[in-house]
Design an enzyme around this catalytic site. Structure first.
Site, PDB file in Angstrom:
ATOM      1  N   ASP B  53       0.838  -1.210   0.000  1.00  0.00           N
ATOM      2  CA  ASP B  53       0.000   0.000   0.000  1.00  0.00           C
ATOM      3  C   ASP B  53       0.871   1.259   0.000  1.00  0.00           C
ATOM      4  OD1 ASP B  53      -2.351   1.784   1.089  1.00  0.00           O
ATOM      5  OD2 ASP B  53      -0.836   1.843   2.672  1.00  0.00           O
ATOM      6  N   GLU B 124      -1.596  -5.584  -4.524  1.00  0.00           N
ATOM      7  CA  GLU B 124      -0.909  -4.744  -3.553  1.00  0.00           C
ATOM      8  C   GLU B 124       0.176  -5.543  -2.831  1.00  0.00           C
ATOM      9  OE1 GLU B 124      -3.245  -0.979  -2.041  1.00  0.00           O
ATOM     10  OE2 GLU B 124      -3.432  -2.575  -0.584  1.00  0.00           O
TER      11      GLU B 124
END
Lengths: 237, 237
Positions: B53, B124
């Protein structure tokens, strides 16, 4: 840039424990970070603040991985939210007396809250500038790690300084689970009873945690803390 | 890890245009990224998703600085929000057929929305894994830049695909200015009139922009777009 400004920026870096990557390295990017929009110059801190925001978040993630590998993902999210918070950045700015270096216009002198924002923005922009100057995260770690180590240890020792509700929200949004819902009720009529309120926090249908407190606010914080502690550990251990 | 899994992961990297940094490099971290919590194994993607992230956000910031230096800070925030969105990550996961590589448990098979989330989480986590394997952002840029170039060009060509409201909110929160407030009113009674609603968006007392549209929703989006276009340019130019 004047020689005086250059010397000032060099001393600032030295105070952060940093030596520029090369002797003839241009400090223009650091000057840019320390120039507030209100100064009305042709460049300002905004571009570097935008970059610094992302650099800070990655540096904090790496810090947690290095120094707190045992934390659950929920606890890491909670701690990361503290490590990158405006409040923390403003305090960092105070510790390194960043205001003395800021070029600001007369309109930005402002009140206390305004000055805290100025410091936070400037720190974020300096973080972006260090990343650009060095081309990697090392100077950011060198500057921030001692501060984070001290503060993270304090937060662990005094968990009431945490804002558990915002930490839980940070976690639930990062995990695409929507917003936590709190419901509290009064379970005792005694005014000073520290267990007077009971609170449940849910995500969708799932009960995440329960808490108690002398006020609705404290009961909610306690429920959020309980929820974060229950979240599964990072490595499935 | 079995030789079969190892070959599978090597082929995946090759399809992304990546050669591992060393021949005997361990792909365990990539295996971890592609192991969903529901598989019930001793490791899962969550730790790497948390790291990914932050890596993604920094990579997107650098992409914008390199490829769109002319954008204002407001426009950069808007575009970054798109480049790191779950919707975009899920689409990326579809393009590189990430689901075929995922270890998931039977409970996680789920519906369409659930599968989009799975893909976004896996992408991610892979971004976090690449950063760890290489020790820098280069493989992330190599993988994502062609996708971002294509998609950013499309967004520019067809601004209606933008979610301007969420972009404006992203900007206002990043700049510590609270939430934008929208107020709309009907200015025409004609049902299909594309200018039927007029909307103003404010931050505190400041009017940021005005817009028109055939519905309240469209008028709000138009006002947010106008607000973002007005925000001052990144380099004070």
């Amino acid at each position: 840039m004047t020689q005086e400004r250059r010397d000032q920026l060099q001393s600032f870096l030295a105070a952060l424990g940093l030596t520029p990557p090369s002797a003839d390295c241009s400090l223009a990017v650091l000057d840019e970070a320390l120039t507030h929009t209100s100064a009305g110059l042709a460049f300002n801190h905004e571009r570097l603040e935008f970059l610094g925001d992302a650099v800070l978040r990655l540096a904090a993630s790496e810090f947690l991985e290095r120094h707190y590998p045992q934390l659950s993902v929920g606890q890491s999210s909670a701690l990361r939210a503290q490590l990158v918070s405006d409040r923390w950045l403003a305090e960092l700015g105070e510790r390194c007396q960043i205001e003395a270096l800021l070029r600001i216009g007369p309109t930005a002198a402002g009140d206390q809250a305004g000055r805290a924002t100025l410091r936070a923005e400037a720190c974020e922009a300096v973080i972006g500038a260090l990343y650009q100057l060095w081309g990697n995260l090392e100077p950011v770690h060198r500057w921030l790690t001692p501060h984070w180590q001290r503060d993270a240890a304090q937060w662990e020792a005094d968990p009431n300084r945490h804002n558990w509700k915002s930490a839980l929200q940070e976690w639930s949004q990062a995990n695409r689970q929507g917003l936590p819902q709190y419901s509290s009720r009064e379970v005792s009529q005694i005014h000073a009873d520290p267990q007077r309120f009971h609170c449940e926090v849910r995500l969708g249908d799932a009960l995440l945690g329960e808490g108690r407190g002398g006020s609705r606010r404290l009961a909610e914080q306690d429920a959020a803390r309980a929820a974060l502690e229950q979240l599964k550990p990072a490595r499935g251990s």
